[in-house]
Scaffold this active site. Structure first.
Site, short mmCIF file in Angstrom:
data_model
loop_
_atom_site.label_atom_id
_atom_site.label_comp_id
_atom_site.label_asym_id
_atom_site.label_seq_id
_atom_site.Cartn_x
_atom_site.Cartn_y
_atom_site.Cartn_z
N TYR A 149 14.12 75.94 21.68
CA TYR A 149 14.86 76.70 22.69
C TYR A 149 14.19 78.02 23.07
CZ TYR A 149 18.91 73.69 22.32
OH TYR A 149 19.75 72.62 22.37
N LYS A 216 15.26 68.50 9.44
CA LYS A 216 14.51 67.26 9.62
C LYS A 216 13.11 67.49 9.06
CE LYS A 216 14.18 63.11 11.39
NZ LYS A 216 14.80 61.96 10.73
N ASP A 260 19.53 63.31 10.52
CA ASP A 260 20.07 62.01 10.96
C ASP A 260 21.17 61.53 10.00
OD1 ASP A 260 17.76 62.03 9.40
OD2 ASP A 260 17.36 59.91 9.73
N ASP A 284 22.91 72.27 18.04
CA ASP A 284 23.46 71.95 19.35
C ASP A 284 24.08 70.56 19.32
OD1 ASP A 284 24.08 72.19 21.97
OD2 ASP A 284 22.05 71.93 22.74
#
Ligand code: NAI
Length: 396
Positions: A149, A216, A260, A284
């Site tokens: 971002y 992740k 995930d 987000d």
């Protein structure tokens, strides 16, 4: 006349008559602000019987500012927010085209609002896709300034992307196709550690028991993986006296989950999660998914916090499709106000509004977004606010 809220020696000092800045916003903004203010003022009046009172000060952002000042984000507004430390805002419209950047991103940058905090809790009576939605009561801490971002990206055909591709090939022998767009994912130790500290502070103040770092890092080792390592460093080294990875220690527990896996965990075992700390993009996705489990974006409150300024706001946008029709649900903004009262230390007011909202929804007195799903007659925006106030009257 009101007095300004201040930070004194790093602690928030809230006078009995604080002046608080508000932004009416665009679209449904003015309607939900009017309804919310009605609820907030009545709750303060009821709880403190006139001994404490908020003095509201309006500042302009967005379309209304463009009309009045010829700019979307006037200097005066920035100065007022900075001086008043706390602001509460309705959604604002960023005009499409004309080279305008998102006003919300702009505000986060100007005030370095690095923690986007979104509590997710089910309210009895609200339709949910889960069998036991009452198991959800968590708070997502989304890092607000970095990750993909940060705005470091260039289109495939640009000279900048060509330069980056050339650099990668010459310096690292990495060959990319000539039609490859480039975006940088950046995550720093500084930004990671400060949001983790903020989450621990919040856990202590709000009696939360567990912190889960969501990342992740198995794939993106030096950004997401580093986020995890730096987060654990803060938890173990700086706060080891009050946090532990071992449940038996009786301290605030911490663990981690790969992003995930986190999505299925959230749906299958929401009761296992309390505070989630995660980089920007994961945050987000996760916060919208979590909001969906407790009734959707229309009722989701949020806050953006830095070291000096805090801005409280609903998660949703200006909803132009329903603006001016007196059907918008003001709950997300009302509950953002509850977060503001907690932040100010006016816990009695926060609790009274929370309970009154719960009672109102439980008795199926809701606006049309929820009424259609519950098969009941809808209330208008202001009517819904009046029902909440009736419940406040019965509580105090
Ligand atoms: P939106 O969140 O405004 O609307 C999405 C859908 O949810 C619409 O069908 C709307 O009617 C419904 N909805 C939203 N809030 C509701 C409420 N309180 N009660 C009942 N229904 C509600 O998203 P959209 O349409 O993508 O964005 C519209 C504008 O809002 C854009 O100009 C965007 O830039 C701005 N925006 C501003 C934000 C802010 O100021 N924090 C955040 C997100 C969008």
């Amino acid at each position: 006349m009101g007095e300004k809220i201040k930070f004194i020696d790093g602690k928030l000092f809230v006078p009995v008559n604080p002046e608080i800045v508000y932004i009416k916003g665009d679209g449904i903004g003015p309607e939900i602000m009017e309804a919310s203010m009605f609820v907030w003022n009545k709750a303060v009046e009821k709880v403190y019987s006139g001994k404490r009172k908020i003095h509201w000060k309006e500042v302009l952002i967005g379309e209304s500012a463009l009309k009045e000042y010829g700019t979307l984000l006037p200097e005066d507004t920035i100065k007022e927010i900075e001086e008043h430390v706390i602001a509460i805002k309705s959604p604002v419209k960023t005009p499409v085209g004309g080279g305008y950047r998102s006003l919300n991103v702009e505000l986060r940058k100007i005030f370095d609002l690095y923690a986007n905090i979104r509590p997710v809790r089910w309210i009895e009576g609200i339709p949910s896709p889960l069998k036991n939605p009452e198991n959800i009561d968590l708070v997502i801490f989304r890092e607000n300034t970095e990750d993909v971002y940060a705005g470091l990206e260039w289109p495939a055909k640009s000279s900048q992307a060509a330069s980056v591709r050339k650099f990668l090939e010459e310096e690292f022998n990495v060959k990319l196709r000539n039609d490859t767009g480039i975006g940088l994912k950046i995550i720093s130790e500084f930004a990671t550690k400060r949001i983790v500290r903020k989450a621990i502070e919040y856990a202590i103040e709000n009696n939360r028991k567990k912190i889960t770092i969501v990342h992740k890092g198995n794939i993106m080792k030096y950004t997401e993986g580093a986020f995890l390592n730096w987060a654990f460093e803060v938890l173990e080294k700086e706060f080891g006296n009050i946090t532990s990875s071992n449940e038996k220690d009786g301290k605030i527990i911490f663990n981690s989950k790969i992003a995930d896996d986190m999505f299925q965990q959230l749906i299958l075992y929401p009761q296992e999660y309390d505070i989630i700390v995660t980089p920007n993009l994961n945050g987000d996705y996760l916060s919208d998914a979590a909001a969906a489990l407790v009734g959707g974006l229309g009722i989701a409150p949020g806050m953006n916090i830095g070291d000096e300024v805090a801005i409280f706001e609903a998660v949703h946008g200006t909803a132009p499709d329903i603006a001016g029709k007196n059907i918008a649900n003001p709950m997300s903004l009302i509950l953002s106000g509850v977060l503001m009262f907690r932040y100010m230390g006016w816990l009695e007011v926060a609790n009274v509004i929370d309970t009154a909202v719960n009672e109102t929804v439980k008795s199926k007195k809701v606006t049309s977004d929820l009424a259609t799903r519950l098969n009941v007659e809808p209330l208008g925006t202001m009517e819904f606010a009046r029902e909440i106030v009736k419940n406040i009257d019965q509580l105090v």
